[in-house]
Design an enzyme around this catalytic site. Structure first.
Site, mmCIF file in Angstrom:
data_model
loop_
_atom_site.group_PDB
_atom_site.id
_atom_site.type_symbol
_atom_site.label_atom_id
_atom_site.label_comp_id
_atom_site.label_asym_id
_atom_site.label_seq_id
_atom_site.Cartn_x
_atom_site.Cartn_y
_atom_site.Cartn_z
ATOM 1 N N GLY A 50 3.997 -15.836 -58.458
ATOM 2 C CA GLY A 50 5.299 -16.441 -58.641
ATOM 3 C C GLY A 50 6.437 -15.461 -58.833
ATOM 4 C CG ASP A 101 0.552 -25.542 -58.780
ATOM 5 O OD1 ASP A 101 0.968 -26.696 -58.954
ATOM 6 O OD2 ASP A 101 1.143 -24.539 -59.218
ATOM 7 C CE LYS A 156 1.087 -20.334 -58.174
ATOM 8 N NZ LYS A 156 -0.288 -20.147 -57.714
ATOM 9 C CB SER A 196 -8.645 -21.105 -57.541
ATOM 10 O OG SER A 196 -8.255 -20.168 -56.589
ATOM 11 C CB THR A 209 -2.392 -7.814 -53.789
ATOM 12 O OG1 THR A 209 -1.599 -7.946 -54.966
ATOM 13 C CG2 THR A 209 -3.185 -6.530 -53.866
ATOM 14 C CB THR A 219 5.381 -20.111 -50.578
ATOM 15 O OG1 THR A 219 4.782 -19.829 -51.853
ATOM 16 C CG2 THR A 219 4.754 -21.358 -50.001
ATOM 17 C CB SER A 220 5.088 -14.950 -52.433
ATOM 18 O OG SER A 220 3.949 -14.315 -51.899
#
Lengths: 494, 494
Positions: free
Chosen positions: B170, B258, B290, B266, B205, B200-201
């Site tokens: 987030g 989410d 988030k 997850s 990583t 969406t970001s």
């Protein structure tokens, strides 16, 4: 991105699907399950993306049948394709999932996008889940009904009043429409009945009527029929009157969900769409019915009255306790035969009684005093007026108007269930009888089903026939018998 | 019914699809959206039905790629097809939608059917909606985690302890893994980091690491890499460690749902799958993160600790307040360059500080006293040990170990945002900066993104550069600039 159309002759059940080459999808930055917007000569369609390395080459887009139709595009046409941004309606669906109340334009946006095939099955499922888990207020239910009506076609008749009836399903054999519609029509009233086909039950009104006549018509054909004979009994699914409703129901089926708001909107939208001004509801309650208790039926009825009023729809209901199947025959042909026998005034029993009960309440709703309504109803059947009207309806819908009960073909493979002892029938299990009829082949095999020789409370001697299973194939009869042997409580004699 | 296979070279994104001729579908009594069970040489697959009049003839069944693979069937093979009965898992999903708690074997059944492609997208969406609207208890979340782990592959290393870190997303630029992993590994610890790609970001990583090395490996290749260099930074999506999770997330994406339980399961399942024994969580909180509040982060952390314990996973977290992006570069190449600069001990700032904060708490979790951990961490970077380890990791993952920050290609189209007045930076809008970077082409265009010259609280003079937008095409740069002009509150100077 400009892509060349390749026709893919697959129908995906009403949703738009586009097949992209892997390289083009990657260039567009879309993945499977995501959506693209396709434009062609002023038309637009939103389609779910499938990926292929072989069906389409770079520069091509494979369009499934629904998408081809939506765009009016053909092989080799060039269409413009862009990734589809998140639609506003998805935010409203999420809002409802979060438990917040939707506004009128938000509900309209969702319904428009469902009808326009812009929402995926996943997104529609979220909408259904939202209304199932978070419920819809009466106001939201009204908005939903309105949106479903306004996104569909309308039947415009220059008549007043326009009557109709609706049964809240769940009980076997409850085929009162085939009695009520011709009887009420024979009294001079307009009564266009749109009915459903069976999904999980042994037969819907449309399946039963289909034994005697066609039931699939376009809205203009329907208008002609009604103008000719003042009535009809047709399949609602062919009319495009509440297309949003049909799409939503298909998404509800896998889990058999029936959010109350959706159920209410579904019933009302279909009647408002054909211009109904007076609607009587038949509300069977009981363990095996959709409505479990008298209280829940009363609440449901009062909600529907509230919403109906907003559409100038006068509405009332008959709440009954359902403890066994209505009528003797269960399955399209068996039900059709019983209805003909009743209209020929050759058969009495609970189906005829229930039709009269509901039919008279409908007449009462348009101002006929109840005792007078009962006389009118009885006389129409006894004098053969209802039968004559029924034959007119059958003829108008392309069936044989001279058909007799004896002409209706019933499945040739039969099995009788007999009483093992003397006593009184104390239980007839509606659910199990539905499964029996389904296993025997109903509604697909029109002649398959179950015939009840006895009803609740009737006395039997040992060896008396209680019910007969009819099938069109030996295999299906065997399956039904196997189920019969496993289940203990289908018929109980005390 | 026996049908002859016709290969359809379309992939439907992981779901099984079978195309039936209209007549066969009608004979089987299945409609689009319904399912059939297909058997072939001891294998079974459940597929969603599409209907065609032209792709398949009577007697044929068109199988999409996933279904062909699941059955190991080829063109002309004969398969047995029957309508699919309602799966038990659909009843459990409905149970959860009704708000009732699921048992361990019920959760397992749902997850197994998701992994086995036996549940449709509609049914998985109902499961997601159920956990979103009705929440899962801690116990249910534990069952879900366990089921996701057990239906996936496992990485088995003969090492103890096995460390890892996880950031709850987030916040832009928060690329601390690329600092922490080599530093901790340089101190002799095993730290296999599986990471995600951006949805969406502007960059995940795995997207950033991909600038320097490959990130997609099978589980056996991964084992080799870790045995060689004690660490890795790879894309979790390629490993099949928690396949249920990947499938569920794809269904969540259209509405960006989410559910907390799914998020917890997850995170944990992916770490348990690679054998992690000590896990540190990075929990940024704030309006744009988030986790919105300190309290919710604390609750989340304590829940994860409780579940972790059941898997012998020692777990702690660092809760921080996120008010601006971490680091200067945002976008794969810009972030990779910053991380290299930090490991070369040429760059200081909040990214390095945050990596140290979280990394030291991870060392603390395996018993290193905090002050000592800080010294070790600093020294590893200052002495070039972390850099050396990073180069080993890059090499093991097939990248160029000698790469220098100056070698990393950044987008050639740039636009500077300058201060219009003197003052102090009082607001840097994380969400808007993420959108800027996305519009500029990030993460698909690796060289695209945003570079922050100033951070919160820094003084600026009129005309000072505050941020630079980088793009690989003029069109995308223009789109980003257009957004910049429309939004007023991206940078506020007071």
């Amino acid at each position: 991105m400009e892509l060349r159309v390749k026709e893919v002759y697959i129908g995906a059940g009403g949703k738009n699907v586009a097949v992209l080459n892997y390289a083009d999808a990657s260039e567009l930055d879309v993945r499977p399950l995501e959506k693209v917007k396709i434009s062609f000569r002023g038309k637009e369609a939103i389609a779910i993306v499938d990926i292929s390395e072989r069906v389409v080459e770079r520069g091509e887009i494979g369009l499934f049948l629904e998408t081809l139709e939506a765009l009016g595009a053909k092989e080799m046409d060039i269409v413009e394709v862009v990734p589809c941004e998140r639609l506003a309606s998805t935010f409203y669906i999420r809002k409802k999932l979060e438990g917040r109340e939707l506004k009128e334009d938000e509900v309209m946006e969702i319904v428009k996008d469902i009808v326009g095939n812009r929402l995926s099955e996943i997104e529609i499922a979220y909408f259904v889940a939202a209304t199932f888990t978070k419920k819809m207020s009466l106001k939201e239910t009204y908005f939903l009904t309105k949106a479903i009506v306004e996104t569909g076609k309308r039947l415009k008749l220059n008549k007043y009043p326009i009557l109709s009836k609706h049964s809240i399903g769940g009980i076997c054999g409850n085929r009162i429409s085939l009695i009520i519609v011709p009887t009420i029509a024979s009294l001079g009233y307009t009564i266009p009945k749109t009915a459903s086909k069976a999904i999980t039950s042994p037969s819907g009104t449309a399946d039963t009527m289909e034994v005697l006549a066609n039931v699939s018509f376009g809205i203009d054909e329907l208008k002609e029929i009604i103008e000719k004979v003042n009535a009809c009994i047709v399949w609602g699914g062919s009319l495009d009157i509440a297309p949003a409703d049909d799409k939503i129901i298909r998404i509800e089926n896998p889990l058999m969900l029936d959010p109350r708001a959706q159920m209410s909107a579904s019933i009302l939208a279909k009647h408002i769409g054909v211009g109904t001004t007076h609607l009587i509801l038949d509300l069977p309650t009981g363990r095996e019915a959709k409505l479990k208790s008298y209280a829940s039926a009363r609440k449901f009825l009062s909600d529907l009255k509230w919403i109906g009023k907003k559409f100038n729809l006068k509405l009332d209901g008959v709440i009954t306790r359902a403890r066994e199947p209505i009528g003797n025959g269960i399955g399209p042909a068996l039900e059709a035969r019983d209805c003909l026998l009743i209209l020929e005034n050759r058969l009495r029993g609970n189906l005829r009684e229930k039709a009269k009960l509901v039919g008279c309440r409908l007449l009462n709703l348009v101002g006929v005093e109840l005792r007078r309504a009962q006389e009118m109803f009885e006389r129409s059947i006894e004098k053969g007026k209802a039968l004559k009207k029924f034959r007119e309806i059958i003829e108008a819908q392309g069936g044989d108007p001279n058909i007799r009960p004896e002409d209706i073909e019933i499945g040739g493979y039969t099995y009788d269930v007999k009483a093992r002892k003397r006593g009184k029938i104390s239980h007839l299990d509606d659910n199990s009888i539905a499964i029996l009829a389904r296993l025997a082949g109903s509604p697909k095999d029109k002649g398959a089903g179950v015939y009840l020789h006895k009803h609740l409370g009737e006395k039997v001697k040992k060896g008396d026939k209680i019910l007969t299973i009819y099938a069109e194939s030996e295999r299906k009869l065997t399956e039904a018998i196997r189920f019969l042997r496993r289940e203990k409580r289908i018929v109980v004699i005390r």
